[in-house]
Design a protein around this motif. Structure first.
Motif, PDB file in Angstrom:
ATOM      1  N   VAL A 197      19.355   8.858   6.840  1.00 28.78           N
ATOM      2  CA  VAL A 197      19.326   7.877   7.925  1.00 28.78           C
ATOM      3  C   VAL A 197      19.681   6.531   7.297  1.00 28.78           C
ATOM      4  CG1 VAL A 197      17.829   6.664   9.582  1.00 28.78           C
ATOM      5  CG2 VAL A 197      17.605   9.134   9.263  1.00 28.78           C
ATOM      6  N   LYS A 198      20.705   5.901   7.835  1.00 30.08           N
ATOM      7  CA  LYS A 198      21.216   4.667   7.254  1.00 30.08           C
ATOM      8  C   LYS A 198      20.113   3.607   7.125  1.00 30.08           C
ATOM      9  CE  LYS A 198      25.184   1.749   7.842  1.00 30.08           C
ATOM     10  NZ  LYS A 198      25.913   1.059   8.872  1.00 30.08           N
ATOM     11  N   ASN A 199      20.058   2.956   6.003  1.00 34.90           N
ATOM     12  CA  ASN A 199      19.123   1.839   5.725  1.00 34.90           C
ATOM     13  C   ASN A 199      17.659   2.258   5.580  1.00 34.90           C
ATOM     14  OD1 ASN A 199      21.261   0.031   5.964  1.00 34.90           O
ATOM     15  ND2 ASN A 199      20.915  -0.194   8.161  1.00 34.90           N
ATOM     16  N   LEU A 200      17.390   3.559   5.578  1.00 38.63           N
ATOM     17  CA  LEU A 200      15.984   3.978   5.503  1.00 38.63           C
ATOM     18  C   LEU A 200      15.714   4.832   4.256  1.00 38.63           C
ATOM     19  CD1 LEU A 200      13.190   4.077   6.878  1.00 38.63           C
ATOM     20  CD2 LEU A 200      13.943   6.148   8.064  1.00 38.63           C
ATOM     21  N   THR A 201      14.664   4.463   3.528  1.00 42.14           N
ATOM     22  CA  THR A 201      14.239   5.220   2.348  1.00 42.14           C
ATOM     23  C   THR A 201      12.765   5.571   2.525  1.00 42.14           C
ATOM     24  OG1 THR A 201      15.772   3.946   0.996  1.00 42.14           O
ATOM     25  CG2 THR A 201      14.059   5.133  -0.189  1.00 42.14           C
ATOM     26  N   ILE A 202      12.378   6.744   2.005  1.00 39.90           N
ATOM     27  CA  ILE A 202      10.990   7.201   2.160  1.00 39.90           C
ATOM     28  C   ILE A 202      10.338   7.318   0.790  1.00 39.90           C
ATOM     29  CG2 ILE A 202       9.497   9.029   3.119  1.00 39.90           C
ATOM     30  CD1 ILE A 202      11.369   7.824   5.245  1.00 39.90           C
ATOM     31  N   LEU A 203       9.101   6.839   0.705  1.00 36.90           N
ATOM     32  CA  LEU A 203       8.292   7.086  -0.490  1.00 36.90           C
ATOM     33  C   LEU A 203       7.092   7.935  -0.048  1.00 36.90           C
ATOM     34  CD1 LEU A 203       7.432   6.759  -3.405  1.00 36.90           C
ATOM     35  CD2 LEU A 203       6.615   4.461  -2.900  1.00 36.90           C
ATOM     36  N   PRO A 204       7.115   9.237  -0.352  1.00 33.96           N
ATOM     37  CA  PRO A 204       6.017  10.121   0.098  1.00 33.96           C
ATOM     38  C   PRO A 204       4.711   9.808  -0.638  1.00 33.96           C
ATOM     39  CG  PRO A 204       7.922  11.369  -0.715  1.00 33.96           C
ATOM     40  CD  PRO A 204       8.124   9.958  -1.128  1.00 33.96           C
ATOM     41  N   SER A 205       3.625  10.458  -0.221  1.00 34.83           N
ATOM     42  CA  SER A 205       2.310  10.115  -0.798  1.00 34.83           C
ATOM     43  C   SER A 205       2.095  10.744  -2.171  1.00 34.83           C
ATOM     44  CB  SER A 205       1.197  10.549   0.151  1.00 34.83           C
ATOM     45  OG  SER A 205       1.366  11.902   0.487  1.00 34.83           O
ATOM     46  N   GLY A 206       2.691  11.896  -2.431  1.00 29.59           N
ATOM     47  CA  GLY A 206       2.518  12.541  -3.741  1.00 29.59           C
ATOM     48  C   GLY A 206       1.284  13.426  -3.787  1.00 29.59           C
ATOM     49  N   GLU A 207       0.999  13.910  -4.980  1.00 27.94           N
ATOM     50  CA  GLU A 207      -0.139  14.822  -5.156  1.00 27.94           C
ATOM     51  C   GLU A 207      -1.452  14.092  -4.843  1.00 27.94           C
ATOM     52  OE1 GLU A 207      -1.869  17.555  -8.737  1.00 27.94           O
ATOM     53  OE2 GLU A 207       0.253  17.005  -8.747  1.00 27.94           O
ATOM     54  N   ILE A 208      -2.393  14.778  -4.183  1.00 24.51           N
ATOM     55  CA  ILE A 208      -3.650  14.105  -3.808  1.00 24.51           C
ATOM     56  C   ILE A 208      -4.445  13.771  -5.075  1.00 24.51           C
ATOM     57  CG2 ILE A 208      -5.854  14.348  -2.574  1.00 24.51           C
ATOM     58  CD1 ILE A 208      -4.381  16.265  -0.651  1.00 24.51           C
ATOM     59  N   PRO A 209      -4.710  12.477  -5.299  1.00 25.89           N
ATOM     60  CA  PRO A 209      -5.420  12.084  -6.523  1.00 25.89           C
ATOM     61  C   PRO A 209      -6.945  12.090  -6.330  1.00 25.89           C
ATOM     62  CG  PRO A 209      -4.661  10.150  -5.366  1.00 25.89           C
ATOM     63  CD  PRO A 209      -4.313  11.320  -4.485  1.00 25.89           C
ATOM     64  N   LYS A 210      -7.678  12.017  -7.441  1.00 25.34           N
ATOM     65  CA  LYS A 210      -9.153  11.976  -7.339  1.00 25.34           C
ATOM     66  C   LYS A 210      -9.634  10.560  -7.012  1.00 25.34           C
ATOM     67  CE  LYS A 210     -10.376  15.733 -10.477  1.00 25.34           C
ATOM     68  NZ  LYS A 210      -9.371  15.891 -11.553  1.00 25.34           N
ATOM     69  N   ASN A 211      -8.819   9.554  -7.341  1.00 21.11           N
ATOM     70  CA  ASN A 211      -9.272   8.166  -7.241  1.00 21.11           C
ATOM     71  C   ASN A 211      -8.269   7.303  -6.474  1.00 21.11           C
ATOM     72  OD1 ASN A 211      -7.286   8.584  -9.100  1.00 21.11           O
ATOM     73  ND2 ASN A 211      -8.102   7.151 -10.621  1.00 21.11           N
ATOM     74  N   PRO A 212      -8.021   7.632  -5.178  1.00 21.18           N
ATOM     75  CA  PRO A 212      -6.974   6.904  -4.441  1.00 21.18           C
ATOM     76  C   PRO A 212      -7.200   5.393  -4.364  1.00 21.18           C
ATOM     77  CG  PRO A 212      -8.214   8.385  -2.999  1.00 21.18           C
ATOM     78  CD  PRO A 212      -8.655   8.677  -4.377  1.00 21.18           C
ATOM     79  N   ALA A 213      -8.443   4.960  -4.074  1.00 17.57           N
ATOM     80  CA  ALA A 213      -8.679   3.518  -3.908  1.00 17.57           C
ATOM     81  C   ALA A 213      -8.380   2.774  -5.213  1.00 17.57           C
ATOM     82  CB  ALA A 213     -10.113   3.270  -3.469  1.00 17.57           C
ATOM     83  N   GLU A 214      -8.780   3.368  -6.337  1.00 18.81           N
ATOM     84  CA  GLU A 214      -8.546   2.719  -7.633  1.00 18.81           C
ATOM     85  C   GLU A 214      -7.051   2.655  -7.930  1.00 18.81           C
ATOM     86  OE1 GLU A 214     -10.811   5.035  -7.073  1.00 18.81           O
ATOM     87  OE2 GLU A 214     -12.614   3.810  -7.308  1.00 18.81           O
ATOM     88  N   LEU A 215      -6.354   3.741  -7.619  1.00 24.96           N
ATOM     89  CA  LEU A 215      -4.897   3.731  -7.865  1.00 24.96           C
ATOM     90  C   LEU A 215      -4.221   2.634  -7.037  1.00 24.96           C
ATOM     91  CD1 LEU A 215      -3.788   7.491  -7.973  1.00 24.96           C
ATOM     92  CD2 LEU A 215      -4.042   5.889  -9.878  1.00 24.96           C
ATOM     93  N   LEU A 216      -4.630   2.525  -5.763  1.00 21.37           N
ATOM     94  CA  LEU A 216      -3.993   1.535  -4.882  1.00 21.37           C
ATOM     95  C   LEU A 216      -4.353   0.100  -5.280  1.00 21.37           C
ATOM     96  CD1 LEU A 216      -4.455   3.378  -1.469  1.00 21.37           C
ATOM     97  CD2 LEU A 216      -2.355   3.164  -2.793  1.00 21.37           C
TER      98      LEU A 216
END
Ligand SMILES: Nc1ncnc2c1ncn2[C@@H]1O[C@H](COP(=O)(O)OP(=O)(O)OP(=O)(O)O)[C@@H](O)[C@H]1O
Ligand SMILES: [Mg+2]
Length: 274
Positions: A150-169
């Motif tokens: 899709v023109k002009n659109l790029t996706i960054l998926p979530s990836g493997e579910i981590p143990k520490n999402p809040a810390e990573l973010l």
């Protein structure tokens, strides 16, 4: 009734009357689905550019583009008070609508719901890596960004579910990544989990230019919306506006209930359920 509320009511009534007229012409929310696509039919902005619902996403786009031009804003978090209010569908449709803008903005849709990211499934993708892998496994950015044709659109998926999402973010790496992405894209939409369940939206909101709070009309209590807003304020995230979902003809009543004490202008998006 305050002047702001009255003005909003007028805008809402005018826009609903326009939408109702178009619905009469197009027999309601029937979406012409592109059969050769793996994209979920709820990505209405892709499947049916002339549907009334698409028009509502375009209104949202117009508001965001005018905000970003005036205040130089680029990164937007989409969240809600509680689960299932329509964040992911809204974020995805908004990203598609922005990418279709004739000013050819490059748009990145980030699945920042590291706990149960749904964007890959919604778009029919089977990604090798995503955001969590960039933050924890040292995967290079180029391995995670997806071009879906899709023109002009790029996706960054979530990836493997981590143990520490809040810390990573909340990590330095995430800040660095956002800085890098700002240099590559004109608009970045981050889909997140609900504010009242986890701290992630606040963490991301404080690193972004602003937050849109999705409110599901007819379900979410006003107190929940206010609580979510408080949590975001405490996290130093700036709420730019509200997006009402699940709204039909009773729209003005809901506008009263939600925005009486709020100065921001809500945008209404009403997508057909699957
Ligand atoms: N604008 C809308 N109007 C009506 N229904 C909607 C709208 N947007 C989404 N929905 C429906 O609401 C449900 C939840 O949507 P979605 O997955 O986008 O919510 P979410 O807030 O991302 O959920 P979660 O908190 O689990 O991440 C879906 O069935 C979807 O079809
Ligand atoms: Mg979601």
């Amino acid at each position: 009734m305050g002047k702001i509320t009255e003005a909003l009511r007028k805008v809402a009534e005018e826009s609903m009357s326009r939408i109702e007229k178009r619905q009469e012409m197009t027999h309601g929310y029937i979406v012409t689905q592109k059969t050769d696509s793996k994209l979920d039919s709820r990505i209405v902005t892709f499947h049916d550019p002339t549907a009334p619902v698409t028009e509502q996403y375009k209104m949202l786009r117009t508001n965001i583009l005018s905000l970003s031009a005036r205040r130089n804003l680029k990164t937007f978090v989409v969240t809600s008070s509680i689960q299932g209010e329509g964040k992911t569908i809204t974020a995805a449709n908004l990203a598609f609508a922005l990418a279709e803008d004739l000013n050819a903005k490059s748009v990145l849709l980030v699945d920042a719901d590291l706990r149960k990211g749904r964007i890959s499934r919604l778009l029919g993708l089977t990604p090798r890596a995503g955001l969590s892998d960039l933050l924890s496994n040292g995967v290079p950015l180029s391995d995670a960004l997806l071009d879906i044709g899709v023109k002009n659109l790029t996706i960054l998926p979530s990836g493997e579910i981590p143990k520490n999402p809040a810390e990573l973010l909340g990590s330095v790496k995430m800040r660095q990544l956002l800085t890098e992405l700002r240099g590559k894209f004109d608009a970045i939409i981050l889909d997140t989990p609900p504010v009242m369940s986890v701290t992630d939206p606040g963490v991301l909101g404080s690193q972004s230019d602003g937050v849109f709070l999705v409110v599901q009309a007819g379900r979410t209590q006003r107190a929940s919306v206010q609580h979510a807003q408080q949590l975001l304020n405490q996290a130093h995230a700036r709420v730019l506006g509200y997006i009402l979902t699940n709204v039909e003809y009773h729209l003005p009543e809901y506008l009263y209930r939600y925005i009486d004490s709020q100065p921001q202008q809500p945008v209404v998006v009403d997508t057909p359920s699957s």
